[in-house]
Design an enzyme around this catalytic site. Structure first.
Site, PDB file in Angstrom:
ATOM      1  N   ASN A 139       0.886  -1.163   0.000  1.00  0.00           N
ATOM      2  CA  ASN A 139       0.000   0.000   0.000  1.00  0.00           C
ATOM      3  C   ASN A 139       0.924   1.214   0.000  1.00  0.00           C
ATOM      4  O   ASN A 139       1.448   1.596   1.040  1.00  0.00           O
ATOM      5  CB  ASN A 139      -0.891  -0.027   1.251  1.00  0.00           C
ATOM      6  CG  ASN A 139      -1.698   1.246   1.409  1.00  0.00           C
ATOM      7  OD1 ASN A 139      -1.834   2.024   0.476  1.00  0.00           O
ATOM      8  ND2 ASN A 139      -2.250   1.450   2.612  1.00  0.00           N
ATOM      9  N   LYS A 167       0.275   4.232  -0.433  1.00  0.00           N
ATOM     10  CA  LYS A 167      -0.334   5.459   0.107  1.00  0.00           C
ATOM     11  C   LYS A 167      -0.043   6.634  -0.834  1.00  0.00           C
ATOM     12  O   LYS A 167       0.025   6.435  -2.051  1.00  0.00           O
ATOM     13  CB  LYS A 167       0.149   5.720   1.536  1.00  0.00           C
ATOM     14  CG  LYS A 167      -0.015   4.478   2.420  1.00  0.00           C
ATOM     15  CD  LYS A 167       0.118   4.752   3.879  1.00  0.00           C
ATOM     16  CE  LYS A 167      -0.087   3.458   4.657  1.00  0.00           C
ATOM     17  NZ  LYS A 167      -0.047   3.642   6.105  1.00  0.00           N
ATOM     18  N   HIS A 211      -9.401   1.685   4.578  1.00  0.00           N
ATOM     19  CA  HIS A 211      -8.168   1.906   5.340  1.00  0.00           C
ATOM     20  C   HIS A 211      -8.445   2.915   6.457  1.00  0.00           C
ATOM     21  O   HIS A 211      -9.224   3.854   6.281  1.00  0.00           O
ATOM     22  CB  HIS A 211      -7.058   2.421   4.415  1.00  0.00           C
ATOM     23  CG  HIS A 211      -5.717   2.369   5.068  1.00  0.00           C
ATOM     24  ND1 HIS A 211      -5.311   3.317   5.988  1.00  0.00           N
ATOM     25  CD2 HIS A 211      -4.713   1.470   4.980  1.00  0.00           C
ATOM     26  CE1 HIS A 211      -4.104   2.996   6.424  1.00  0.00           C
ATOM     27  NE2 HIS A 211      -3.717   1.883   5.833  1.00  0.00           N
ATOM     28  N   GLU A 269      -6.832   5.324   7.490  1.00  0.00           N
ATOM     29  CA  GLU A 269      -6.561   6.714   7.111  1.00  0.00           C
ATOM     30  C   GLU A 269      -7.749   7.299   6.348  1.00  0.00           C
ATOM     31  O   GLU A 269      -8.072   8.484   6.496  1.00  0.00           O
ATOM     32  CB  GLU A 269      -5.255   6.787   6.299  1.00  0.00           C
ATOM     33  CG  GLU A 269      -4.039   6.544   7.197  1.00  0.00           C
ATOM     34  CD  GLU A 269      -2.852   5.890   6.499  1.00  0.00           C
ATOM     35  OE1 GLU A 269      -2.784   5.881   5.260  1.00  0.00           O
ATOM     36  OE2 GLU A 269      -1.972   5.378   7.229  1.00  0.00           O
ATOM     37  N   GLU A 290      -5.663  -4.261  10.551  1.00  0.00           N
ATOM     38  CA  GLU A 290      -4.605  -3.275  10.778  1.00  0.00           C
ATOM     39  C   GLU A 290      -4.902  -2.481  12.042  1.00  0.00           C
ATOM     40  O   GLU A 290      -5.671  -1.509  12.001  1.00  0.00           O
ATOM     41  CB  GLU A 290      -4.533  -2.310   9.587  1.00  0.00           C
ATOM     42  CG  GLU A 290      -4.223  -2.996   8.273  1.00  0.00           C
ATOM     43  CD  GLU A 290      -3.598  -2.029   7.278  1.00  0.00           C
ATOM     44  OE1 GLU A 290      -2.550  -2.381   6.730  1.00  0.00           O
ATOM     45  OE2 GLU A 290      -4.117  -0.929   7.085  1.00  0.00           O
ATOM     46  N   GLY A 298       2.490   2.619  10.729  1.00  0.00           N
ATOM     47  CA  GLY A 298       3.495   3.658  10.538  1.00  0.00           C
ATOM     48  C   GLY A 298       4.173   4.101  11.831  1.00  0.00           C
ATOM     49  O   GLY A 298       4.873   5.099  11.856  1.00  0.00           O
ATOM     50  N   SER A 322       3.295  -1.777  10.491  1.00  0.00           N
ATOM     51  CA  SER A 322       4.723  -1.924  10.769  1.00  0.00           C
ATOM     52  C   SER A 322       5.244  -3.337  10.507  1.00  0.00           C
ATOM     53  O   SER A 322       6.138  -3.816  11.209  1.00  0.00           O
ATOM     54  CB  SER A 322       5.051  -1.468  12.190  1.00  0.00           C
ATOM     55  OG  SER A 322       4.692  -0.106  12.359  1.00  0.00           O
TER      56      SER A 322
HETATM   57  P1  PGA Z   1       2.794   0.509   7.661  1.00  0.00           P
HETATM   58  O1  PGA Z   1       1.315   0.735   7.047  1.00  0.00           O
HETATM   59  O2  PGA Z   1       3.269  -0.805   7.109  1.00  0.00           O
HETATM   60  O3  PGA Z   1       3.591   1.678   7.161  1.00  0.00           O
HETATM   61  O4  PGA Z   1       2.633   0.483   9.128  1.00  0.00           O
HETATM   62  C1  PGA Z   1       0.442  -0.333   6.838  1.00  0.00           C
HETATM   63  C2  PGA Z   1      -0.831   0.174   6.220  1.00  0.00           C
HETATM   64  O5  PGA Z   1      -1.289   1.261   6.607  1.00  0.00           O
HETATM   65  O6  PGA Z   1      -1.405  -0.469   5.328  1.00  0.00           O
END
Ligand code: PGA
Length: 251
Positions: A9, A11, A96, A98, A168, A174, A214
């Site tokens: 992903n 982003k 997601h 976000e 998640e 992140g 992460s």
């Molecule tokens: P990350 O994000 O691996 O940077 O923690 C995962 C995600 O949001 O899909």
């Protein structure tokens, strides 16, 4: 049979030329490596057409990171599921945290997006997960149960086969804080049991449930070794081909 999947992903990262270069590198690495899972790259809308040109879609799946809750019309700035499908992409990431958090996407809105995505022939990577506050208040199962049931449990069994779940935990995205493999396994088992109640043991057993938050080459193997963790949705570590492949080859 349940599929193992590692999906990137990206982003809101990379320009189109940078994204094309990254996609090419992933495609070449996948072609020259003995891998034991499906690989998908989730890229910004602007990148879909160009990335599609440089990957072998039979080896590397292509996902959008969102789609609109309408198919067409006066929705300035939106991109619909049929538009995504017309680029040759075969997946879309929906829900997601976000999107839910920054753009106020609700379970009800996501239900519509899921329907339109499936109608357009896309497979859906559906994200769910709790905040740290919700986890500490003991609301994890309530939150995830609502996210999944309110957006997905109107589907029939045939439609369900095009759904991949991504768990998640918001506090792990992140942040460098991964859920421990035991913490993740516990939630994945809960999700699979929830699916089994709705669709039966067989379909639940065939459902791919990814972990995200992460995930990196150093922890992927331990996570993927758990019985209900069928791969990962990878943010930060999907932006470097070597890191991403380090996770892909964890299987
Ligand atoms: P990350 O994000 O691996 O940077 O923690 C995962 C995600 O949001 O899909």
């Amino acid at each position: 049979m349940r599929k193992n999947i590692v999906a990137g992903n990206w982003k809101m990262n990379t320009t189109v030329p940078e994204g094309v270069e990254l996609a090419k590198a992933v495609n070449d690495a996948v072609a020259s490596t003995d891998i034991k899972c499906d690989v998908i790259v989730g890229v910004p809308f602007t990148h879909l057409t160009a990335v599609k040109q440089v990957i072998d879609i039979n080896k590397v799946g292509l996902a959008a990171e969102n789609c609109a809750d309408h198919n067409s019309g006066a929705y300035t700035g939106e991109v619909s599921a049929p538009m995504v499908a017309s680029t040759g992409a075969n997946y879309v990431i929906l829900g997601h945290s976000e999107r839910r958090g920054y753009y106020n996407e609700t379970n009800e809105m996501l239900k519509t997006k899921v329907d339109l995505a499936l109608e357009a022939g896309l497979k859906v990577i559906f994200c769910c997960g709790e905040s740290l506050e919700e986890r500490e208040a003991g609301k994890l199962e309530e939150v995830i149960g609502a996210e999944i049931s309110e957006s997905l449990f109107h589907l029939d069994a045939e439609q369900w086969k095009n759904i991949v779940i991504a768990y998640e935990p918001i506090w792990a995205i992140g942040t460098g804080k991964t859920a421990t493999s035991d913490q993740a396994q516990e939630v994945h088992a809960f999700i699979r049991a929830l699916i089994a109640k709705q669709f039966g043991e067989d379909l639940a057993g065939d459902t791919t449930i990814l972990y995200g938050g992460s995930c990196k080459p150093s922890n992927a193997q331990e996570l993927f070794a758990k019985p209900d963790i069928d791969g990962g949705l990878i943010g930060g570590a999907s932006l470097k081909c070597d890191d991403f492949m380090g996770i892909v080859t964890a299987f």
